[in-house]
Design a protein around this motif. Structure first.
Motif, PDB file in Angstrom:
ATOM      1  N   THR A 109     100.105   0.989   7.744  1.00  0.00           N
ATOM      2  CA  THR A 109     101.297   0.397   8.360  1.00  0.00           C
ATOM      3  C   THR A 109     101.104   0.190   9.859  1.00  0.00           C
ATOM      4  O   THR A 109     101.484  -0.828  10.427  1.00  0.00           O
ATOM      5  CB  THR A 109     102.510   1.286   8.116  1.00  0.00           C
ATOM      6  OG1 THR A 109     102.636   1.520   6.717  1.00  0.00           O
ATOM      7  CG2 THR A 109     103.780   0.617   8.617  1.00  0.00           C
ATOM      8  N   ALA A 110     100.500   1.205  10.489  1.00  0.00           N
ATOM      9  CA  ALA A 110     100.279   1.092  11.928  1.00  0.00           C
ATOM     10  C   ALA A 110      99.391  -0.100  12.254  1.00  0.00           C
ATOM     11  O   ALA A 110      99.654  -0.881  13.173  1.00  0.00           O
ATOM     12  CB  ALA A 110      99.645   2.384  12.458  1.00  0.00           C
ATOM     13  N   LEU A 111      98.324  -0.255  11.469  1.00  0.00           N
ATOM     14  CA  LEU A 111      97.427  -1.390  11.704  1.00  0.00           C
ATOM     15  C   LEU A 111      98.155  -2.709  11.477  1.00  0.00           C
ATOM     16  O   LEU A 111      98.034  -3.656  12.269  1.00  0.00           O
ATOM     17  CB  LEU A 111      96.217  -1.298  10.753  1.00  0.00           C
ATOM     18  CG  LEU A 111      95.206  -0.186  11.061  1.00  0.00           C
ATOM     19  CD1 LEU A 111      94.189  -0.051   9.924  1.00  0.00           C
ATOM     20  CD2 LEU A 111      94.482  -0.501  12.375  1.00  0.00           C
ATOM     21  N   GLN A 112      98.918  -2.731  10.413  1.00  0.00           N
ATOM     22  CA  GLN A 112      99.636  -3.973  10.102  1.00  0.00           C
ATOM     23  C   GLN A 112     100.600  -4.329  11.223  1.00  0.00           C
ATOM     24  O   GLN A 112     100.701  -5.481  11.623  1.00  0.00           O
ATOM     25  CB  GLN A 112     100.364  -3.785   8.769  1.00  0.00           C
ATOM     26  CG  GLN A 112     100.773  -5.067   8.080  1.00  0.00           C
ATOM     27  CD  GLN A 112     102.192  -5.482   8.481  1.00  0.00           C
ATOM     28  OE1 GLN A 112     102.857  -4.795   9.256  1.00  0.00           O
ATOM     29  NE2 GLN A 112     102.618  -6.621   7.957  1.00  0.00           N
ATOM     30  N   GLN A 113     101.298  -3.314  11.726  1.00  0.00           N
ATOM     31  CA  GLN A 113     102.254  -3.569  12.807  1.00  0.00           C
ATOM     32  C   GLN A 113     101.536  -4.030  14.079  1.00  0.00           C
ATOM     33  O   GLN A 113     102.022  -4.902  14.796  1.00  0.00           O
ATOM     34  CB  GLN A 113     103.039  -2.289  13.113  1.00  0.00           C
ATOM     35  CG  GLN A 113     103.851  -1.778  11.938  1.00  0.00           C
ATOM     36  CD  GLN A 113     105.319  -2.174  12.057  1.00  0.00           C
ATOM     37  OE1 GLN A 113     105.703  -2.787  13.042  1.00  0.00           O
ATOM     38  NE2 GLN A 113     106.111  -1.843  11.056  1.00  0.00           N
ATOM     39  N   ALA A 114     100.400  -3.422  14.327  1.00  0.00           N
ATOM     40  CA  ALA A 114      99.646  -3.820  15.523  1.00  0.00           C
ATOM     41  C   ALA A 114      99.245  -5.284  15.417  1.00  0.00           C
ATOM     42  O   ALA A 114      99.415  -6.069  16.367  1.00  0.00           O
ATOM     43  CB  ALA A 114      98.416  -2.940  15.688  1.00  0.00           C
ATOM     44  N   ALA A 115      98.728  -5.670  14.250  1.00  0.00           N
ATOM     45  CA  ALA A 115      98.317  -7.065  14.068  1.00  0.00           C
ATOM     46  C   ALA A 115      99.515  -7.998  14.210  1.00  0.00           C
ATOM     47  O   ALA A 115      99.438  -9.035  14.887  1.00  0.00           O
ATOM     48  CB  ALA A 115      97.657  -7.249  12.700  1.00  0.00           C
ATOM     49  N   ALA A 116     100.629  -7.615  13.593  1.00  0.00           N
ATOM     50  CA  ALA A 116     101.818  -8.462  13.667  1.00  0.00           C
ATOM     51  C   ALA A 116     102.276  -8.609  15.118  1.00  0.00           C
ATOM     52  O   ALA A 116     102.678  -9.695  15.550  1.00  0.00           O
ATOM     53  CB  ALA A 116     102.929  -7.877  12.800  1.00  0.00           C
ATOM     54  N   THR A 117     102.217  -7.512  15.857  1.00  0.00           N
ATOM     55  CA  THR A 117     102.611  -7.585  17.268  1.00  0.00           C
ATOM     56  C   THR A 117     101.707  -8.532  18.050  1.00  0.00           C
ATOM     57  O   THR A 117     102.172  -9.355  18.853  1.00  0.00           O
ATOM     58  CB  THR A 117     102.550  -6.178  17.887  1.00  0.00           C
ATOM     59  OG1 THR A 117     103.426  -5.308  17.155  1.00  0.00           O
ATOM     60  CG2 THR A 117     102.981  -6.228  19.349  1.00  0.00           C
TER      61      THR A 117
END
Lengths: 227, 227, 227, 227
Positions: A109-117
């Motif tokens: 989730t953290a990685l996904q959020q970072a990419a989305a950001t």
DNA sequence: CATGAATGAGATTTCATTCAT
DNA sequence: CATGAATGAAATCTCATTCAT
């Protein structure tokens, strides 16, 4: 009147560590509001139209000052241009810094959020405009890339690399070259959406679409570096 | 390992089928060397200096024709510009097509070679110039991106996707969405070298350096899609 | 991007009552001698050569200013042209107003003098030039006719009509439609001399010749309207 | 009532006898249709736009011939222009000749019809265009006025004068100087409608409006010359 | 510092005319 | 004769920059 003969390369490329001069508005008088007003208007026009298509008259008109005033605050058009670019890069791109700072219980989730950001920040019209300017003027103003890198990319990469190092130490990821990994992560995040937005190609920038790409980035990254 | 989530319907990317008008040099009289001469000179100048900084006088001078002649062949500067861009895109970028056509016994080697080829082709000064022009003029000439995509990216993606489909059928790779995979492959290949070259940032473009990035791309891709 | 090519009709016809904008020389700073200098030279050239044959370079040269200066004072050639036309119409044609104001004991003499005055004023080279310009540019600058009418014809007609009304009231003339009578008087005064002068045809403009036509006008008018 | 004073010797008005050269299309080949085609197109453009605003390319394009062909038939632009003007003057203006040839039992009706015919013919767009061209180019092409006078005005005046002479002989009118009377009649017919049409001013050109002016002309003329 | 008029170089574009084919 | 590419001069207009006030 002797025209400026400025065919010469003009600006020396900086090293990445060199700190761009923090321009004071030519007098220590503080935040000369006129100066900011000019930079504000210049920015809007440069970002929309590029360097060549923006005229000093346009800038003066939009800023509500006289053409002469422009030359009291900035030596010439090129000087005003670089001043604008540094100011915008500083104030706008430092938001990229915090890409990896929202803690999440789940690594994926953290990685996904970072990419989305990253995607969200980089398809912002201003970020797109700054990128376009750097690319468009890469020959005439090579320094812009240094500025962009310094304020934008460099910090993001360092942040990501540090984060990955933590995860490596924690055994959640196995990464030897964290800096390369950070660069890969950043590059992969540009798949499709950022890329096409930079070219003004039709592209779906809805949250759902962003999430799809971010999912792909997170999954791929985990396949590459998960234990 | 979490499965790659690429079920999305792949929104419509572009008018990939739409064929940009194949400009005849205004008279079917053959190869009209004057016309090519003009396009040749215009190309050199546009690629070096961009659209705005290149003047019709410069082009005429370099082509060895009169200013008026330019307007016998092209309606105006914008027309000459787009004609140049299409011609160069067509003749130069179709080399990208053959990225995945050199057969290799080893899959990893084939991937690595493909990535290396992509990198080499895309840091060619002309390819860099075309990219810069598209980005720089994205607002004024949105059609350029279509042309670039049509002649450059689209073919490469299709070629890669077909290749991946073969490997999937052969059981060497497990790829559901081959088109997305192709896009990932292409994006990953731009890590570091292509990216920095586009910004005129100092970068190591030696064969060794290219191989390093290509290795990384191949390895990562295999981790993502190998059985 | 090519600038907008504004072939459109440019100027809308005014109504006759609408007052042409009294152009201030763009700054209330007084009489801005530069501006008048430009208008003066532009007038001379426009009157001699017409709109199309007069170039901005010519005007600048004759006015002793730079080409660029013209555009600091007037938006473009058409703007300078209409400004010139209004200024000249205002300053020159208002002399027509006083056609019927010199009192004469004898009505026939008064009419004859009025006609002679009209003829003299309207074969003045400047008045001829203004008329030619209006006719020549009737399609491109329909507003000129409004201006000419407003400053020239309209006032003359009103003056004549008022005068005729007085004579009608005094029983010296029997005129129902004084405005039509004024128009007839003005038209008849153009017989031969004015008409041919406008066409640059050879014509006798000696005082004697003018008197002959004026006599004819007075006599005819009296036949038409005397009790 | 004072007698009309027209004893003057009628100064030489024009080279009425001089015949404008009847241009053969440069080769005795007859009615070279290409030549007529060119003249036709040139006419349309010159009448609409005037001399300066019409380009040789435009004419060639509209005529469907090459630019070079124009110069095979006419020496240069000025030559083509005068050729057009003579041809149009000849073919169009001779209709004015028959102004006074429709016999009417009633003299007043005949005069009224003559005036109405004159008005109708002279506000025809082509006649207006020819007049405008003569006035516009009076300085550059003084010969146009001769041509116009020869083919247009001169014949009309002669026709009217002859007619008036008949009526004088018949005792219906008392006219010493029939040529001056003809000029007066023609001038008075231009009141209001023709005048304003030439200036592109808004004007009522309905049959009723034309009849009103024609009535006024007939009545005035009778007052001036009826026994 | 602020102003805005002035400048001159140079940009794009048009156009009448020529000439080889 | 017909063609249309080629030309060079000149047109309109823009623009970065300066400078007196």
């Amino acid at each position: 009147m002797p025209p400026l003969t400025q065919e010469q390369p003009l600006y020396r490329t900086m090293t990445q560590t060199e700190q761009p001069a923090q321009r004071p508005p030519r007098s220590g008088k503080g935040t000369s509001s006129k100066c900011e007003q000019i930079l504000q208007s210049a920015g809007q026009l440069f970002l929309q139209q590029g360097y060549e298509r923006t005229s000093m008259s346009q800038i003066a008109r939009m800023a509500g000052v006289s053409k002469g005033s422009l030359y009291n605050h900035f030596e010439n058009k090129a000087d005003l241009f670089t001043a604008f670019f540094e100011e915008r890069s500083r104030t706008r791109l430092n938001t990229l810094r915090s890409v990896s700072q929202a803690p999440q219980p789940d690594l994926r989730t953290a990685l996904q959020q970072a990419a989305a950001t990253i995607i969200r920040l980089m398809i912002d019209p201003e970020a797109i405009g700054l990128y376009r300017i750097v690319v468009a003027e890469a020959n005439e103003f090579p320094n812009l890339a240094d500025t962009l890198w310094h304020y934008g990319v460099s910090r993001t990469l360092t942040g990501l690399a540090d984060w990955f190092a933590e995860k490596h130490a924690a055994g959640q990821l196995i990464i030897k070259d964290t800096e390369l990994a950070a660069e890969q992560f950043l590059t992969m995040s540009q798949t499709r959406i950022i890329h096409r937005t930079r070219l003004s190609l039709p592209v779906d920038t809805s949250p759902a679409s962003i999430n799809d790409v971010a999912d792909m980035v997170a999954d791929s990254f985990l396949r590459m570096y998960a234990p």
